[in-house]
Structure formats: structure tokens, C-alpha cells
Scaffold this motif. Structure first.
Motif, PDB file in Angstrom:
ATOM      1  N   ARG A  76       0.800  -1.233   0.000  1.00 58.74           N
ATOM      2  CA  ARG A  76       0.000   0.000   0.000  1.00 58.74           C
ATOM      3  C   ARG A  76       0.832   1.281   0.000  1.00 58.74           C
ATOM      4  NH1 ARG A  76      -3.111  -3.372   3.504  1.00 58.74           N
ATOM      5  NH2 ARG A  76      -2.234  -2.384   5.358  1.00 58.74           N
ATOM      6  N   HIS A  77       2.112   1.204  -0.332  1.00 59.89           N
ATOM      7  CA  HIS A  77       2.949   2.400  -0.402  1.00 59.89           C
ATOM      8  C   HIS A  77       3.655   2.548  -1.746  1.00 59.89           C
ATOM      9  CE1 HIS A  77       2.592   3.698   3.767  1.00 59.89           C
ATOM     10  NE2 HIS A  77       2.595   2.408   4.092  1.00 59.89           N
ATOM     11  N   ASN A  78       3.319   1.699  -2.718  1.00 58.41           N
ATOM     12  CA  ASN A  78       3.919   1.744  -4.052  1.00 58.41           C
ATOM     13  C   ASN A  78       5.450   1.686  -3.969  1.00 58.41           C
ATOM     14  OD1 ASN A  78       3.847   1.757  -6.831  1.00 58.41           O
ATOM     15  ND2 ASN A  78       3.904   3.993  -6.984  1.00 58.41           N
ATOM     16  N   TYR A  79       5.978   0.829  -3.086  1.00 56.63           N
ATOM     17  CA  TYR A  79       7.422   0.687  -2.901  1.00 56.63           C
ATOM     18  C   TYR A  79       7.825  -0.741  -3.235  1.00 56.63           C
ATOM     19  CZ  TYR A  79      11.912   0.315  -0.521  1.00 56.63           C
ATOM     20  OH  TYR A  79      13.236   0.097  -0.227  1.00 56.63           O
ATOM     21  N   ARG A  80       8.576  -0.882  -4.326  1.00 53.96           N
ATOM     22  CA  ARG A  80       9.095  -2.190  -4.729  1.00 53.96           C
ATOM     23  C   ARG A  80      10.523  -2.000  -5.226  1.00 53.96           C
ATOM     24  NH1 ARG A  80       3.949  -1.948  -6.447  1.00 53.96           N
ATOM     25  NH2 ARG A  80       4.492  -1.158  -8.494  1.00 53.96           N
ATOM     26  N   ARG A  81      11.434  -2.835  -4.740  1.00 54.18           N
ATOM     27  CA  ARG A  81      12.835  -2.798  -5.182  1.00 54.18           C
ATOM     28  C   ARG A  81      13.276  -4.219  -5.481  1.00 54.18           C
ATOM     29  NH1 ARG A  81      11.349   1.563  -5.336  1.00 54.18           N
ATOM     30  NH2 ARG A  81      12.167   3.429  -4.338  1.00 54.18           N
ATOM     31  N   LYS A  82      13.857  -4.401  -6.649  1.00 55.90           N
ATOM     32  CA  LYS A  82      14.381  -5.706  -7.039  1.00 55.90           C
ATOM     33  C   LYS A  82      15.868  -5.548  -7.288  1.00 55.90           C
ATOM     34  CE  LYS A  82      13.849  -9.311 -10.472  1.00 55.90           C
ATOM     35  NZ  LYS A  82      13.178  -9.690 -11.724  1.00 55.90           N
ATOM     36  N   ASN A  83      16.657  -6.421  -6.679  1.00 49.55           N
ATOM     37  CA  ASN A  83      18.102  -6.341  -6.802  1.00 49.55           C
ATOM     38  C   ASN A  83      18.653  -7.759  -6.906  1.00 49.55           C
ATOM     39  OD1 ASN A  83      20.669  -5.387  -6.849  1.00 49.55           O
ATOM     40  ND2 ASN A  83      20.622  -4.424  -4.828  1.00 49.55           N
ATOM     41  N   GLY A  84      19.802  -7.918  -7.485  1.00 52.90           N
ATOM     42  CA  GLY A  84      20.426  -9.227  -7.594  1.00 52.90           C
ATOM     43  C   GLY A  84      21.856  -9.165  -7.082  1.00 52.90           C
ATOM     44  N   HIS A  85      22.363 -10.329  -6.655  1.00 49.47           N
ATOM     45  CA  HIS A  85      23.737 -10.392  -6.145  1.00 49.47           C
ATOM     46  C   HIS A  85      24.381 -11.680  -6.627  1.00 49.47           C
ATOM     47  CE1 HIS A  85      27.152  -9.958  -3.495  1.00 49.47           C
ATOM     48  NE2 HIS A  85      26.974 -11.202  -3.108  1.00 49.47           N
ATOM     49  N   ARG A  86      25.621 -11.573  -7.116  1.00 46.75           N
ATOM     50  CA  ARG A  86      26.406 -12.738  -7.522  1.00 46.75           C
ATOM     51  C   ARG A  86      27.723 -12.708  -6.770  1.00 46.75           C
ATOM     52  NH1 ARG A  86      27.055 -13.219 -13.743  1.00 46.75           N
ATOM     53  NH2 ARG A  86      27.666 -15.307 -13.151  1.00 46.75           N
ATOM     54  N   GLN A  87      27.899 -13.656  -5.852  1.00 48.88           N
ATOM     55  CA  GLN A  87      29.123 -13.729  -5.058  1.00 48.88           C
ATOM     56  C   GLN A  87      30.266 -14.266  -5.919  1.00 48.88           C
ATOM     57  OE1 GLN A  87      29.212 -12.699  -1.862  1.00 48.88           O
ATOM     58  NE2 GLN A  87      31.394 -13.089  -1.704  1.00 48.88           N
ATOM     59  N   LYS A  88      31.434 -13.664  -5.817  1.00 43.33           N
ATOM     60  CA  LYS A  88      32.596 -14.142  -6.560  1.00 43.33           C
ATOM     61  C   LYS A  88      33.180 -15.357  -5.867  1.00 43.33           C
ATOM     62  CE  LYS A  88      33.638  -9.660  -8.438  1.00 43.33           C
ATOM     63  NZ  LYS A  88      34.586  -8.562  -8.535  1.00 43.33           N
ATOM     64  N   GLN A  89      33.666 -16.318  -6.657  1.00 40.33           N
ATOM     65  CA  GLN A  89      34.255 -17.526  -6.095  1.00 40.33           C
ATOM     66  C   GLN A  89      35.429 -17.977  -6.956  1.00 40.33           C
ATOM     67  OE1 GLN A  89      31.116 -20.359  -5.984  1.00 40.33           O
ATOM     68  NE2 GLN A  89      31.058 -20.667  -8.175  1.00 40.33           N
ATOM     69  N   THR A  90      36.250 -18.839  -6.378  1.00 44.96           N
ATOM     70  CA  THR A  90      37.451 -19.344  -7.038  1.00 44.96           C
ATOM     71  C   THR A  90      37.398 -20.863  -7.058  1.00 44.96           C
ATOM     72  OG1 THR A  90      38.716 -17.459  -6.223  1.00 44.96           O
ATOM     73  CG2 THR A  90      39.970 -19.363  -6.952  1.00 44.96           C
ATOM     74  N   ALA A  91      37.706 -21.452  -8.203  1.00 42.13           N
ATOM     75  CA  ALA A  91      37.803 -22.912  -8.310  1.00 42.13           C
ATOM     76  C   ALA A  91      39.254 -23.301  -8.045  1.00 42.13           C
ATOM     77  CB  ALA A  91      37.373 -23.377  -9.695  1.00 42.13           C
ATOM     78  N   LEU A  92      39.460 -24.169  -7.043  1.00 38.11           N
ATOM     79  CA  LEU A  92      40.800 -24.619  -6.668  1.00 38.11           C
ATOM     80  C   LEU A  92      40.944 -26.110  -6.924  1.00 38.11           C
ATOM     81  CD1 LEU A  92      41.403 -22.998  -3.161  1.00 38.11           C
ATOM     82  CD2 LEU A  92      42.371 -22.292  -5.320  1.00 38.11           C
ATOM     83  N   LYS A  93      42.110 -26.505  -7.417  1.00 36.52           N
ATOM     84  CA  LYS A  93      42.449 -27.922  -7.511  1.00 36.52           C
ATOM     85  C   LYS A  93      43.528 -28.194  -6.475  1.00 36.52           C
ATOM     86  CE  LYS A  93      44.023 -31.628 -10.391  1.00 36.52           C
ATOM     87  NZ  LYS A  93      44.578 -32.073 -11.638  1.00 36.52           N
ATOM     88  N   ILE A  94      43.265 -29.149  -5.586  1.00 39.64           N
ATOM     89  CA  ILE A  94      44.208 -29.472  -4.520  1.00 39.64           C
ATOM     90  C   ILE A  94      45.340 -30.299  -5.124  1.00 39.64           C
ATOM     91  CG2 ILE A  94      44.496 -30.561  -2.273  1.00 39.64           C
ATOM     92  CD1 ILE A  94      42.616 -28.115  -2.331  1.00 39.64           C
ATOM     93  N   VAL A  95      46.581 -29.807  -4.991  1.00 40.93           N
ATOM     94  CA  VAL A  95      47.733 -30.450  -5.579  1.00 40.93           C
ATOM     95  C   VAL A  95      48.413 -31.388  -4.574  1.00 40.93           C
ATOM     96  CG1 VAL A  95      49.980 -30.072  -6.657  1.00 40.93           C
ATOM     97  CG2 VAL A  95      48.090 -28.513  -7.139  1.00 40.93           C
ATOM     98  N   GLU A  96      48.640 -30.880  -3.349  1.00 39.68           N
ATOM     99  CA  GLU A  96      49.415 -31.651  -2.371  1.00 39.68           C
ATOM    100  C   GLU A  96      49.013 -31.269  -0.960  1.00 39.68           C
ATOM    101  OE1 GLU A  96      54.141 -32.445  -1.330  1.00 39.68           O
ATOM    102  OE2 GLU A  96      53.567 -30.754  -2.600  1.00 39.68           O
ATOM    103  N   ILE A  97      49.036 -32.262  -0.063  1.00 37.30           N
ATOM    104  CA  ILE A  97      48.781 -32.025   1.347  1.00 37.30           C
ATOM    105  C   ILE A  97      50.059 -32.364   2.116  1.00 37.30           C
ATOM    106  CG2 ILE A  97      47.427 -32.724   3.352  1.00 37.30           C
ATOM    107  CD1 ILE A  97      45.169 -33.408   1.393  1.00 37.30           C
ATOM    108  N   LYS A  98      50.598 -31.368   2.824  1.00 40.03           N
ATOM    109  CA  LYS A  98      51.828 -31.576   3.608  1.00 40.03           C
ATOM    110  C   LYS A  98      51.450 -31.646   5.080  1.00 40.03           C
ATOM    111  CE  LYS A  98      54.321 -28.812   0.284  1.00 40.03           C
ATOM    112  NZ  LYS A  98      54.919 -27.499   0.032  1.00 40.03           N
ATOM    113  N   ALA A  99      51.822 -32.729   5.735  1.00 37.53           N
ATOM    114  CA  ALA A  99      51.436 -32.901   7.134  1.00 37.53           C
ATOM    115  C   ALA A  99      52.513 -32.480   8.092  1.00 37.53           C
ATOM    116  CB  ALA A  99      51.073 -34.360   7.410  1.00 37.53           C
TER     117      ALA A  99
END
Length: 99
Positions: A76-99
Motif C-alpha cells: 500500500r505504499h507503491n514501494y518495490r525494489r528488485k536487486n540481484g547479487h552474484r558472489q565471486k568464487q574461485t575454483a581450486l584444484k588441490i595439488v598436495e597435502i603436507k602434514a
């Protein structure tokens, strides 16, 4: 051999040759990255980190998550907002685990 690592405020269980998506890390595709926040390695649990342990990974690509829509409305106030969000991400390949 597996490890539990912490990056971007989240924890991931990884093994060699795994590909994971994490919060954005700086670097281009092909760059080597060392993750030193290792919480556990093969049953050794750190307090909070395992001393001397690290995980070597390679950046495969920089991508985005799918779009999350944000919609606000006040009736009842003629208020509408539409927004979008895309989070940035990185694809990693695990090469080695050092204990």
C-alpha cells in the motif's frame, strides 16, 4: 590422505586432486596458492591449527555463484525494489597435502 582446511570463513574437507569452489582468492588461473589454515590432517586434530601442515592448490578459474534475487516491498505504499547479487568464487584444484 585428507585434510580439513579453513578459507573464507568456511571449512572444507579435501584430498589430493579434489576440485573445490571457495570464496574469492586473489590470483589468476594457473597460480599456485598455499593454504596454511589446516584444522585436521588424517586424524590429527589441531588446537586450533595443525603445526607445520599446509595444503598446496592451483587456481583453475575465477567465477560467480548463481544470482540471488533480493526483493523488497511495502504494501500500500507503491514501494518495490528488485536487486540481484552474484558472489565471486574461485575454483581450486588441490595439488598436495603436507602434514
Amino acid at each position: 590422505m585428507f585434510a580439513v582446511i579453513r578459507t573464507g570463513g568456511k571449512q572444507y574437507t579435501v584430498a589430493a586432486n579434489d576440485v573445490i569452489l571457495v570464496e574469492k582468492l586473489e590470483g589468476e588461473a594457473g597460480t599456485k596458492v598455499t593454504l596454511s589454515d589446516v584444522l585436521a590432517v588424517d586424524g590429527k586434530i589441531g588446537a586450533p591449527l595443525v603445526k607445520g601442515a599446509s595444503v598446496a592448490a592451483e587456481i583453475l578459474k575465477q567465477t560467480h555463484n548463481p544470482t540471488v534475487l533480493i526483493f523488497k516491498k511495502k504494501r500500500r505504499h507503491n514501494y518495490r525494489r528488485k536487486n540481484g547479487h552474484r558472489q565471486k568464487q574461485t575454483a581450486l584444484k588441490i595439488v598436495e597435502i603436507k602434514a
